[in-house]
Write a protein that holds these residues in place. Structure first.
Motif, PDB file in Angstrom:
ATOM      1  N   ARG A  98       0.832  -1.207   0.000  1.00 47.60           N
ATOM      2  CA  ARG A  98       0.000   0.000   0.000  1.00 47.60           C
ATOM      3  C   ARG A  98       0.865   1.255   0.000  1.00 47.60           C
ATOM      4  NH1 ARG A  98      -5.296  -1.095   1.062  1.00 47.60           N
ATOM      5  NH2 ARG A  98      -5.654  -3.294   1.459  1.00 47.60           N
ATOM      6  N   ALA A 116       0.692   2.473 -11.145  1.00 45.80           N
ATOM      7  CA  ALA A 116      -0.627   2.440 -10.492  1.00 45.80           C
ATOM      8  C   ALA A 116      -1.435   1.250 -11.000  1.00 45.80           C
ATOM      9  CB  ALA A 116      -1.374   3.749 -10.739  1.00 45.80           C
ATOM     10  N   TYR A 121      -3.177  -1.432  -4.959  1.00 48.77           N
ATOM     11  CA  TYR A 121      -3.367  -0.989  -3.571  1.00 48.77           C
ATOM     12  C   TYR A 121      -2.481   0.193  -3.220  1.00 48.77           C
ATOM     13  CZ  TYR A 121      -5.825  -5.383  -3.316  1.00 48.77           C
ATOM     14  OH  TYR A 121      -6.692  -6.406  -3.560  1.00 48.77           O
ATOM     15  N   THR A 123      -0.996   4.113  -3.810  1.00 53.20           N
ATOM     16  CA  THR A 123      -1.551   5.398  -4.207  1.00 53.20           C
ATOM     17  C   THR A 123      -0.452   6.172  -4.909  1.00 53.20           C
ATOM     18  OG1 THR A 123      -2.804   5.324  -2.169  1.00 53.20           O
ATOM     19  CG2 THR A 123      -2.744   7.430  -3.323  1.00 53.20           C
ATOM     20  N   ASN A 148      -6.259   4.779  -9.017  1.00 48.40           N
ATOM     21  CA  ASN A 148      -5.445   5.011  -7.819  1.00 48.40           C
ATOM     22  C   ASN A 148      -4.273   5.942  -8.107  1.00 48.40           C
ATOM     23  OD1 ASN A 148      -4.618   2.802  -9.444  1.00 48.40           O
ATOM     24  ND2 ASN A 148      -3.215   2.105  -7.855  1.00 48.40           N
TER      25      ASN A 148
END
Ligand code: GLN
Length: 264
Positions: A98, A116, A121, A123, A148
Motif C-alpha cells: 500500500r 498504479a 493498492y 496510491t 489510484n
C-alpha cells in the motif's frame, strides 16, 4: 529531408491510423481503397514524417508496457528503456503493498499510470510543471481504467508541501543544454521542458536528489533515469546526500540508464 530507419513500417502505421484500422487489416484486405480525404490525410502525414516528425506525434499514441498512451507535443514520447525503470520499481513494491508513490515529472503519465495499474493498492501521485502534459496524463489514466492515481501541478517538489512518499520515481530532463546543436533526429520535435537538463544535463538531477530527502519516508527508495554517461555523477550525488544501497542498472543497449538508492 530526414531518413527513417523503418520507412515501410512508418508508412503502414500512418495509413492504418488514417483508415482507423490496424496494420494486420491492411494486409488482410489489400483491396481496400482509401477515400480521397483519407488519401489526402495520409499524404499530409507522410510529408510530416519526411520532415522528421516522430510517428507517435502523428498518430497521437505510443505503446508503453501493455498500455496505449496518448502523446502530444507537450509530452516526451515514452521510451522503451523507461519501461525498465517501471520494472525496477515494481520489483521493490510488493503486489499487495500500500505504498505511496510519487512520479515526479510525469509527462504523458507513462511511469505513474503503469505503476498504479500494476499495484492497485498503492496510491500514486503524479506531478508535472506543465498543465498541458498533466491533461494528457489524466486522460491516459482514465483511458486505462486507472483510478489510484492523482495529479498535481508542481515545479518538482514545490507544490508538495510536507508530503512524503515510500518511493519516488523520476525520468527528469537530462539532455545537456545549451549546446551548439540539438542532437539529431526526432528529439527536435519533443518539448524542451522534458529534455533540458542544463549544464552537463545534470541540473535537474542534482536538485531532485537533494530535494527528495525531505519527501521520502525512512526506508523508502528513489529511482532516477539518467544519460548513459551520468552514472558516476548520479551515484556521487546520492552518496553526498547520505542515501544507501546505491545501484545503477543498464538499459537494453547495455548502457547505464537509471540509478536506485535507499533513504536510510
Ligand atoms: N531519453 C531521452 C533521450 O535521450 C531523454 C529524455 C530525458 O531527458 N528524460 O532521447
Amino acid at each position: 529531408m530526414n531518413s527513417s530507419d523503418s520507412p515501410q513500417l512508418d508508412a503502414e502505421v500512418l495509413l492504418a491510423n488514417v483508415l482507423g484500422t490496424d496494420r494486420s487489416r491492411l494486409y488482410a484486405h489489400p483491396e481496400m481503397t482509401p477515400s480521397r480525404t483519407s488519401a489526402a490525410d495520409f499524404k499530409r502525414l507522410l510529408n510530416s514524417r519526411r520532415a522528421g516528425c516522430p510517428v507517435a506525434y502523428l498518430t497521437g499514441s505510443r505503446e508503453f508496457r501493455s498500455m496505449v498512451l496518448r502523446v502530444t507535443r507537450h509530452t516526451l514520447i515514452p521510451r522503451p528503456e523507461t519501461e525498465l525503470l517501471v520494472e525496477a520499481a515494481l520489483e521493490r513494491i510488493p503486489g499487495h503493498g500500500r505504498a505511496g508513490i510519487l512520479d515526479l515529472g510525469t509527462g504523458s503519465g507513462a511511469i505513474g499510470v503503469a505503476v498504479a495499474a500494476a499495484r492497485p493498492y498503492c496510491t500514486v501521485t503524479a506531478v508535472d510543471l506543465s498543465t498541458d502534459a498533466l491533461a494528457v496524463a489524466r486522460e491516459n489514466a482514465a483511458a486505462n481504467g486507472v483510478a489510484n492515481i492523482s495529479f498535481r501541478q508542481s515545479d518538482w517538489f514545490g507544490n508538495l508541501h510536507n508530503r512524503r512518499f515510500d518511493a519516488i520515481l523520476c525520468n527528469p530532463p537530462y539532455v545537456e543544454f545549451p549546446r551548439s546543436a540539438l542532437p539529431p533526429g526526432e528529439i527536435r520535435f519533443e518539448p524542451r521542458l522534458a529534455l533540458d537538463g542544463g549544464h552537463n544535463g545534470t541540473d535537474c538531477i542534482r536538485i531532485i536528489i537533494f530535494g527528495a530527502l525531505r519527501h521520502i519516508n525512512q526506508g523508502g527508495f528513489m529511482i532516477i533515469e539518467h544519460a548513459h554517461d551520468q552514472g558516476d555523477y548520479v551515484r556521487q550525488q546520492f552518496r553526498i546526500n547520505h542515501y544507501r544501497d546505491i545501484s545503477t542498472r543498464r538499459d537494453y543497449a547495455g548502457l547505464e540508464r537509471y540509478t536506485c538508492a535507499l533513504r536510510p
